[in-house]
Design an enzyme around this catalytic site. Structure first.
Site: not given
Length: 428
Positions: A265, A280, A354, A357, A396
């Site tokens: 990403r 990130r 987070e 999800s 992460r």
């Protein structure tokens, strides 16, 4: 994608979804174009029926020439209508791609993630009797990562895990794969390169979110040439397209996949945010839960609750304090019917971050991708429902694991459920 008939019959609900999800689409223009489509298609059907009738009568006619001429004239009119349709069909298709799904009636209405609603909190925030170190500093102190050297080769937001941390990453994904396999999910290791943009449109990543997707290409004598190939940001893209165009027997549903792949990403919209460390990054590894089930709201709820509970089990097994957030309309994405985020506590930043999800999309993705099944008994063709949730995403999760389980001497304790995957070690 919503069925155009549904859009027409539920225009007020669609308009509300557009407003609540803050989607930029001209719905009146879409309906005007669809009116034109209906008129032209009706005319074409009438002309084609007349042409077919003439064609059937030609073999028995004494004088075939007038009939042949009339048939050709009808063919010219049909071709003219097809050309007329072609003038606006791309715009109609573009607008249909943009129509959002109708969210559940109890989803909170909000503009962005600041208006998500906390629905559950588990575990006390970690407290220390010493000054805790950030995950970045713990990685450097223990020589578990190299950020500076790899940045010279791979650019910013690159990471290179070393030694025990590299093994820990593999252990975490294997642990989640085993958990999902025990729950009946089929393990899938899938590619990250997409041939064409159909999978991106199918999941709803296109036409939204183009700025976060890497496009590939090749070198020619006069320079770089972009191909219609892309790097996937989640293996949901591949899993959602595996059965594209198939007619799935109902007794083969649900299809449960535990997909693993490297993910890419650009994080284009996160400039200056969480750039230090592992929150990130541009490339990461992810094990994904994916479900393809019958078009039944009770069935969808069952699998949504199952996948959400699995996400909670993972965070509980990792001994992390966490919370659940009901995602509001402005943060949930165009295709979502319902979405719940799981966030784990990050001590040195004094906030939850987070980790998972969980999303239910009814048949919105399936209509875009062509995921269908034939209903037993009625023989009716239905579009499937699709759902997905993170299994685990690394690196992460390391940020939370390192910070919450650190000791005063700079070591990091391994949660008990993970020790079997780390040779029985108690500390990393």
């Amino acid at each position: 994608m919503l069925d155009i008939k549904f859009i027409r019959e539920n225009q007020a609900a669609v308009e509300k979804a557009i407003a609540d999800k803050r989607v930029d689409i001209d719905l009146p223009r879409l309906l005007v174009l669809d009116d034109k489509r209906i008129v032209i298609e009706r005319e074409m059907q009438e002309l084609q029926a007349a042409k077919n009738k003439i064609s059937e009568s030609i073999p028995a006619a004494a004088d075939k020439a007038p009939l042949v001429a009339e048939s050709r004239e009808l063919g010219v009119k049909i071709a003219a209508l097809e050309s007329k349709m072609g003038e606006f069909a791309p715009e109609l298709e573009r607008l249909l791609w943009l129509v959002p799904n109708i969210p559940a009636h109890d989803v909170p209405v909000g503009i962005d993630d600041s208006q998500n609603v906390e629905i559950k909190r588990v575990g006390d925030k970690t407290k220390f009797d010493f000054e805790p170190m950030s995950h970045y500093d713990l990685l450097i102190k223990n020589d578990w990562a190299d950020f500076e050297r790899v940045a010279k080769v791979c650019g910013s937001r690159a990471h290179c895990l070393k030694g025990a941390a590299a093994r820990y990453e593999l252990a975490l994904n294997l642990y989640v794969m085993d958990k999902l396999a025990d729950k009946g999910f089929t393990m899938m290791s899938v590619p990250s390169v997409l041939n064409g943009d159909a999978p991106l449109y199918g999941t709803g990543h296109f036409p939204f979110g183009r700025e976060d997707v890497y496009k590939l290409g090749h070198m020619e004598a006069d320079g770089f040439v972009a191909d219609n190939t892309w790097l996937a940001g989640t293996c949901e893209l591949v899993l959602n397209s595996l059965h594209s165009g198939e007619m799935i027997p109902e007794d083969q549903l649900p299809i449960l996949y535990a997909g693993f792949s490297p993910c890419f990403r650009r994080e284009a919209g996160a400039a200056g945010k969480d750039t230090r460390g592992l929150i990130r990054v541009h490339q990461f590894n992810k094990t994904e839960q994916y479900v393809l089930c019958k078009a039944d709201m009770a069935e969808q709820k069952k699998w949504f609750d199952t996948m959400l509970a699995t996400g909670e089990e993972v965070l509980a097994d990792l001994e992390l304090p966490y919370r659940l957030l009901e995602t509001c309309t402005g943060d949930m994405g165009a295709g979502k019917y319902r979405m719940v985020d799981l966030e784990a506590w990050l001590p040195t930043q004094n906030r939850y971050v987070e980790t998972h999800s969980c999303s239910a999309l009814t048949d919105w993705q399936a209509r875009r991708t062509g995921l269908r099944y034939r209903e037993n008994g009625t023989n009716k063709v239905r579009h499937c429902f699709t759902l997905n949730n993170t299994g685990i995403a690394t690196p992460r999760i390391f940020a939370m694991l390192l910070e919450n389980h650190q000791t005063a001497d700079g070591r990091v304790r391994i949660p008990e459920k993970l020790r079997a995957y780390m040779g029985g070690r108690e500390y990393l």
